[in-house]
Design a protein around this motif. Structure first.
Motif, PDB file in Angstrom:
ATOM      1  N   TYR A   1      -6.544   1.574  -6.475  1.00 23.30           N
ATOM      2  CA  TYR A   1      -6.441   1.187  -8.134  1.00 23.30           C
ATOM      3  C   TYR A   1      -7.296   1.572  -8.970  1.00 23.30           C
ATOM      4  O   TYR A   1      -6.859   1.846  -9.891  1.00 23.30           O
ATOM      5  CB  TYR A   1      -6.760  -0.667  -7.839  1.00 23.30           C
ATOM      6  CG  TYR A   1      -6.685  -1.516  -9.180  1.00 23.30           C
ATOM      7  CD1 TYR A   1      -5.351  -1.748  -9.662  1.00 23.30           C
ATOM      8  CD2 TYR A   1      -7.918  -1.413  -9.957  1.00 23.30           C
ATOM      9  CE1 TYR A   1      -5.583  -2.580 -10.877  1.00 23.30           C
ATOM     10  CE2 TYR A   1      -7.900  -2.024 -11.258  1.00 23.30           C
ATOM     11  CZ  TYR A   1      -6.674  -2.487 -11.541  1.00 23.30           C
ATOM     12  OH  TYR A   1      -6.622  -3.224 -12.536  1.00 23.30           O
ATOM     13  N   CYS A   2      -8.338   2.059  -8.651  1.00 23.13           N
ATOM     14  CA  CYS A   2      -9.532   2.595  -9.742  1.00 23.13           C
ATOM     15  C   CYS A   2      -9.254   3.869  -9.885  1.00 23.13           C
ATOM     16  O   CYS A   2      -9.329   4.355 -10.967  1.00 23.13           O
ATOM     17  CB  CYS A   2     -10.880   2.375  -9.003  1.00 23.13           C
ATOM     18  SG  CYS A   2     -11.661   0.694  -9.000  1.00 23.13           S
TER      19      CYS A   2
ATOM     20  N   ALA B   1       0.688   3.228 -13.389  1.00 20.54           N
ATOM     21  CA  ALA B   1       0.645   1.611 -13.743  1.00 20.54           C
ATOM     22  C   ALA B   1       1.372   0.997 -12.719  1.00 20.54           C
ATOM     23  O   ALA B   1       0.812  -0.342 -12.314  1.00 20.54           O
ATOM     24  CB  ALA B   1       1.180   1.593 -15.352  1.00 20.54           C
ATOM     25  N   GLN B   2       2.544   1.454 -12.516  1.00 18.43           N
ATOM     26  CA  GLN B   2       3.067   0.798 -11.530  1.00 18.43           C
ATOM     27  C   GLN B   2       2.401   0.772 -10.045  1.00 18.43           C
ATOM     28  O   GLN B   2       2.605  -0.494  -9.402  1.00 18.43           O
ATOM     29  CB  GLN B   2       4.531   1.102 -11.209  1.00 18.43           C
ATOM     30  CG  GLN B   2       5.397   1.226 -12.483  1.00 18.43           C
ATOM     31  CD  GLN B   2       5.280   2.219 -13.547  1.00 18.43           C
ATOM     32  OE1 GLN B   2       4.152   2.889 -13.636  1.00 18.43           O
ATOM     33  NE2 GLN B   2       6.252   2.390 -14.331  1.00 18.43           N
ATOM     34  N   ALA B   3       1.869   1.795  -9.875  1.00 15.20           N
ATOM     35  CA  ALA B   3       1.024   1.945  -8.679  1.00 15.20           C
ATOM     36  C   ALA B   3      -0.188   0.867  -8.607  1.00 15.20           C
ATOM     37  O   ALA B   3      -0.499   0.132  -7.451  1.00 15.20           O
ATOM     38  CB  ALA B   3       0.512   3.351  -8.364  1.00 15.20           C
ATOM     39  N   ALA B   4      -0.754   1.013  -9.635  1.00 16.98           N
ATOM     40  CA  ALA B   4      -1.815   0.008  -9.728  1.00 16.98           C
ATOM     41  C   ALA B   4      -1.446  -1.393  -9.360  1.00 16.98           C
ATOM     42  O   ALA B   4      -2.321  -2.187  -8.767  1.00 16.98           O
ATOM     43  CB  ALA B   4      -2.477   0.216 -11.192  1.00 16.98           C
ATOM     44  N   ALA B   5      -0.352  -1.861 -10.056  1.00 19.03           N
ATOM     45  CA  ALA B   5       0.169  -3.255  -9.840  1.00 19.03           C
ATOM     46  C   ALA B   5       0.406  -3.374  -8.247  1.00 19.03           C
ATOM     47  O   ALA B   5       0.117  -4.720  -7.564  1.00 19.03           O
ATOM     48  CB  ALA B   5       1.507  -3.510 -10.714  1.00 19.03           C
ATOM     49  N   LYS B   6       0.899  -2.413  -7.592  1.00 19.39           N
ATOM     50  CA  LYS B   6       1.266  -2.589  -6.050  1.00 19.39           C
ATOM     51  C   LYS B   6      -0.099  -2.719  -5.496  1.00 19.39           C
ATOM     52  O   LYS B   6      -0.418  -3.559  -4.429  1.00 19.39           O
ATOM     53  CB  LYS B   6       1.889  -1.472  -5.488  1.00 19.39           C
ATOM     54  CG  LYS B   6       3.374  -1.282  -6.076  1.00 19.39           C
ATOM     55  CD  LYS B   6       4.217  -2.563  -5.756  1.00 19.39           C
ATOM     56  CE  LYS B   6       5.482  -2.291  -6.161  1.00 19.39           C
ATOM     57  NZ  LYS B   6       6.364  -3.454  -5.599  1.00 19.39           N
TER      58      LYS B   6
ATOM     59  N   HIS C   1       0.984  -1.055   0.030  1.00 20.44           N
ATOM     60  CA  HIS C   1       0.006   0.109  -0.171  1.00 20.44           C
ATOM     61  C   HIS C   1       0.970   1.311   0.017  1.00 20.44           C
ATOM     62  O   HIS C   1       0.716   2.349  -0.905  1.00 20.44           O
ATOM     63  CB  HIS C   1      -0.836   0.007   1.172  1.00 20.44           C
ATOM     64  CG  HIS C   1      -2.270   0.916   1.191  1.00 20.44           C
ATOM     65  ND1 HIS C   1      -3.103   0.739   1.942  1.00 20.44           N
ATOM     66  CD2 HIS C   1      -2.108   2.002   0.344  1.00 20.44           C
ATOM     67  CE1 HIS C   1      -4.071   1.704   1.615  1.00 20.44           C
ATOM     68  NE2 HIS C   1      -3.695   2.612   0.696  1.00 20.44           N
ATOM     69  N   SER C   2       1.964   1.309   0.836  1.00 27.61           N
ATOM     70  CA  SER C   2       2.797   2.495   0.969  1.00 27.61           C
ATOM     71  C   SER C   2       3.569   2.469  -0.418  1.00 27.61           C
ATOM     72  O   SER C   2       3.632   3.835  -0.794  1.00 27.61           O
ATOM     73  CB  SER C   2       3.788   2.117   2.045  1.00 27.61           C
ATOM     74  OG  SER C   2       4.546   3.417   2.059  1.00 27.61           O
ATOM     75  N   GLU C   3       4.077   1.207  -1.075  1.00 31.31           N
ATOM     76  CA  GLU C   3       4.760   1.532  -1.931  1.00 31.31           C
ATOM     77  C   GLU C   3       3.777   2.088  -3.283  1.00 31.31           C
ATOM     78  O   GLU C   3       4.163   2.953  -4.326  1.00 31.31           O
ATOM     79  CB  GLU C   3       5.447   0.250  -2.440  1.00 31.31           C
ATOM     80  CG  GLU C   3       6.484  -0.086  -1.515  1.00 31.31           C
ATOM     81  CD  GLU C   3       6.938  -1.697  -2.070  1.00 31.31           C
ATOM     82  OE1 GLU C   3       6.307  -2.416  -2.962  1.00 31.31           O
ATOM     83  OE2 GLU C   3       7.729  -2.165  -1.518  1.00 31.31           O
ATOM     84  N   GLY C   4       2.527   1.749  -3.240  1.00 35.57           N
ATOM     85  CA  GLY C   4       1.766   2.141  -4.403  1.00 35.57           C
ATOM     86  C   GLY C   4       1.429   3.536  -4.178  1.00 35.57           C
ATOM     87  O   GLY C   4       1.284   4.500  -5.274  1.00 35.57           O
ATOM     88  N   ASN C   5       1.416   4.075  -2.870  1.00 35.61           N
ATOM     89  CA  ASN C   5       1.015   5.738  -2.689  1.00 35.61           C
ATOM     90  C   ASN C   5       2.361   6.496  -3.082  1.00 35.61           C
ATOM     91  O   ASN C   5       2.122   7.344  -3.838  1.00 35.61           O
ATOM     92  CB  ASN C   5       0.753   5.881  -1.329  1.00 35.61           C
ATOM     93  CG  ASN C   5      -0.546   5.231  -0.700  1.00 35.61           C
ATOM     94  OD1 ASN C   5      -1.317   4.730  -1.546  1.00 35.61           O
ATOM     95  ND2 ASN C   5      -0.765   5.273   0.574  1.00 35.61           N
ATOM     96  N   ARG C   6       3.644   5.785  -2.779  1.00 37.08           N
ATOM     97  CA  ARG C   6       4.558   6.631  -3.236  1.00 37.08           C
ATOM     98  C   ARG C   6       4.838   6.642  -4.886  1.00 37.08           C
ATOM     99  O   ARG C   6       5.043   7.776  -5.346  1.00 37.08           O
ATOM    100  CB  ARG C   6       5.776   5.766  -2.798  1.00 37.08           C
ATOM    101  CG  ARG C   6       7.343   6.250  -3.418  1.00 37.08           C
ATOM    102  CD  ARG C   6       8.407   5.518  -2.616  1.00 37.08           C
ATOM    103  NE  ARG C   6       8.501   4.215  -2.816  1.00 37.08           N
ATOM    104  CZ  ARG C   6       8.690   3.528  -4.022  1.00 37.08           C
ATOM    105  NH1 ARG C   6       9.154   4.503  -5.035  1.00 37.08           N
ATOM    106  NH2 ARG C   6       8.737   2.532  -4.233  1.00 37.08           N
TER     107      ARG C   6
ATOM    108  N   VAL D   1      -4.237  -6.433  -2.815  1.00 36.04           N
ATOM    109  CA  VAL D   1      -5.790  -7.067  -2.933  1.00 36.04           C
ATOM    110  C   VAL D   1      -5.607  -8.473  -2.958  1.00 36.04           C
ATOM    111  O   VAL D   1      -6.581  -9.411  -2.324  1.00 36.04           O
ATOM    112  CB  VAL D   1      -6.577  -6.317  -4.059  1.00 36.04           C
ATOM    113  CG1 VAL D   1      -7.851  -7.155  -4.125  1.00 36.04           C
ATOM    114  CG2 VAL D   1      -6.822  -4.863  -3.513  1.00 36.04           C
ATOM    115  N   ILE D   2      -4.677  -9.055  -3.805  1.00 33.54           N
ATOM    116  CA  ILE D   2      -4.913 -10.349  -4.063  1.00 33.54           C
ATOM    117  C   ILE D   2      -4.235 -11.164  -2.782  1.00 33.54           C
ATOM    118  O   ILE D   2      -4.808 -12.046  -2.284  1.00 33.54           O
ATOM    119  CB  ILE D   2      -3.581 -10.847  -5.325  1.00 33.54           C
ATOM    120  CG1 ILE D   2      -4.331 -10.350  -6.510  1.00 33.54           C
ATOM    121  CG2 ILE D   2      -3.214 -12.129  -5.307  1.00 33.54           C
ATOM    122  CD1 ILE D   2      -3.086 -10.242  -7.458  1.00 33.54           C
ATOM    123  N   CYS D   3      -3.336 -10.441  -1.970  1.00 33.77           N
ATOM    124  CA  CYS D   3      -2.719 -11.144  -0.633  1.00 33.77           C
ATOM    125  C   CYS D   3      -4.093 -11.185   0.252  1.00 33.77           C
ATOM    126  O   CYS D   3      -4.277 -12.035   0.894  1.00 33.77           O
ATOM    127  CB  CYS D   3      -1.736 -10.153  -0.093  1.00 33.77           C
ATOM    128  SG  CYS D   3      -0.291 -10.456  -0.868  1.00 33.77           S
TER     129      CYS D   3
END
Length: 358
Positions: A261-262, A220-225, A207-212, A230-232
Motif C-alpha cells: 500500500y505504501c 490508486a486501485q491497487a492501494a484500495a485492494k 492481494h493478487s488483484e492488487g499486484n495485478r 488489511v481491513i479484513c
C-alpha cells in the motif's frame, strides 16, 4: 457504486455499495426500519466498533420515537429496500454513539440497557459515567470522532397507506445474511458483510488483484485492494489476544500488504501518508528494512534530509543486500539537496537585491 453522494445534511456523506429496489419509502410516525449495521472508525484499518451480525439480530428503529442517535433515522430515510450504503458522519452527529452502543450491547448480553442510568437527558448521562463498561466506548467518549456506518435496509413497515407494524419479528424470521436483491452471481459481497472464514479467504485474492493492478500501473486501485485486505485481517486480529500466536500469524500477513500500500502511495505522491503508515508499522516491527526504505524515500521527497539519511543508513545496517540501492538513493538525495540549495540562494538573493537605477 463508487461515486459519493452528499445528503442534504451537514456533516454527512453517503456512498451506495449496492443499489436497492423501488422508490424511497414514504414514512410516517410509527414506521419501522429493520436493518443490519456496522460501525467503523474513520481510520486506515476502518476498525470495527459494532456489528449487528455479530449479535445475530437486526436492528429496529421506529420513526418518531426519539431514538438517541437521531442521524440514523435520517440515513435510513435515504435508502431503498435492499440497499447497502456507507455513511460518513462528522462529530456533530456521533457524540451520543458511545451511549447508544452501550445500550445495544447490554441488550445483546441480556442485561437492562438502563441499568444504573439516572433520569436525565442523554448528554447529561454521558458526563455522569466514568466508564461505559467497554474500553473502546470509553475511548469514544474521551475523544469524539467521525464514524462510518455501513447499513443494509431489509424492510420498512408502516409506510403511508399501511398501518404501522407493531409486533416484533420472531427470531427465526430475522434475516442474518445480506438480502440478495439481484441474482447471486450478479452481487459480489463486500468484505464488510463476510464472516471470519470468508474474510481470511478473501485476503490472498485481494492481494493478487492488487499486484495485478500494480503491473498495470493503476496504483490508486491497487492501494484500495491492499487496504481492503488489511481491513479484513485487522477485523480478524481484533478477536485475538495481541502478540499471541494467532494474532502474530495474522500480523505476518498484514505487514507485506501495508508495505505494498505504501509503495502505491509513493507512486501517487502521497508522501505524508507513507510516513504515517511506515512509522506505525515500525513501532511494532523496528527491524523491518523495507519499511525504513519506504519511509526514507518519503522523507527525501518532502525534503527531510536528516531523517531520510538516518532511515537509509538503518536499511543498510539491517539488510546488507540493499546496500547498493541505499547508495544510489543517497547519491540522488545529495544531488537533489544541492540543487535545491542553489535554487534557494538565487531566490533569496533576488529578494534583497535593489532594482537597477535606484
Amino acid at each position: 457504486m463508487e461515486e459519493t453522494y452528499l445528503l442534504n445534511v451537514e456533516g454527512v456523506k453517503k456512498k451506495i455499495l449496492h443499489g436497492g429496489r423501488g422508490e424511497l419509502p414514504k414514512l410516517q410516525d410509527g414506521s419501522k426500519f429493520t436493518f443490519h449495521f456496522q460501525t467503523l472508525k474513520d481510520n486506515f484499518e476502518r476498525t470495527v466498533i459494532d456489528d449487528s451480525r455479530e449479535a445475530g439480530t437486526p436492528m429496529e428503529i421506529i420513526v418518531g420515537k426519539m431514538f438517541k442517535l437521531e442521524i440514523w433515522e435520517t440515513l435510513l430515510s435515504s435508502m431503498r429496500i435492499g440497499e447497502v450504503a456507507e455513511f460518513w458522519c462528522d462529530i456533530i452527529h456521533t457524540g451520543m454513539y458511545a451511549l447508544v452502543s452501550r445500550g445495544m450491547r447490554r441488550i445483546a448480553e441480556g442485561r437492562d440497557p438502563l441499568e444504573g442510568q439516572k433520569h436525565r437527558c442523554g448528554m447529561g448521562n454521558m458526563f455522569d459515567y466514568h466508564s461505559t463498561g467497554y474500553a473502546d466506548l470509553d475511548e469514544l467518549q474521551r475523544t469524539p470522532q467521525p464514524l462510518i456506518f455501513v447499513m443494509e435496509l431489509f424492510r420498512v413497515r408502516g409506510t403511508e397507506g399501511r398501518p404501522p407494524e407493531r409486533e416484533r419479528l420472531p427470531q427465526a424470521a430475522q434475516p442474518l445474511l445480506p438480502v440478495q436483491v439481484e441474482e447471486p452471481s450478479a452481487y459480489k459481497r463486500d468484505t464488510w458483510a463476510m464472516n471470519s472464514e470468508e474474510k481470511l479467504a478473501a485476503v490472498p485474492v485481494l492481494h493478487s488483484e492488487g499486484n495485478r493492478l500494480v503491473l498495470r500501473r493503476e496504483f490508486a486501485q491497487a492501494a484500495a485492494k491492499y487496504q481492503e485486505a488489511v481491513i479484513c485481517l485487522r477485523n480478524l486480529q481484533a478477536k485475538e489476544k495481541p502478540w499471541e500466536e494467532d494474532w502474530l500469524k495474522l500480523e505476518s500477513l498484514v505487514t507485506p500488504l501495508v508495505l505494498n500500500y505504501c509503495q502505491c502511495q509513493l507512486e501517487l505522491g502521497e508522501y505524508y501518508e507513507v510516513l504515517e503508515h511506515t512509522t506505525e508499522l515500525l513501532q511494532k516491527h523496528n527491524d523491518n528494512a523495507k519499511a525504513y526504505f519506504k519511509r526514507a524515500k518519503a522523507h527525501a521527497a518532502v525534503w527531510n534530509e536528516r531523517e531520510a539519511r538516518e532511515d537509509f543508513m538503518r536499511v543498510a545496517h539491517l539488510d546488507p543486500s540493499m546496500a547498493a540501492a541505499v547508495k544510489k538513493e543517497l547519491k540522488q538525495l545529495g544531488e537533489r539537496m544541492r540543487k535545491k540549495h542553489v535554487e534557494d540562494r538565487k531566490r533569496y538573493q533576488g529578494l534583497f537585491q535593489s532594482p537597477q537605477g535606484q
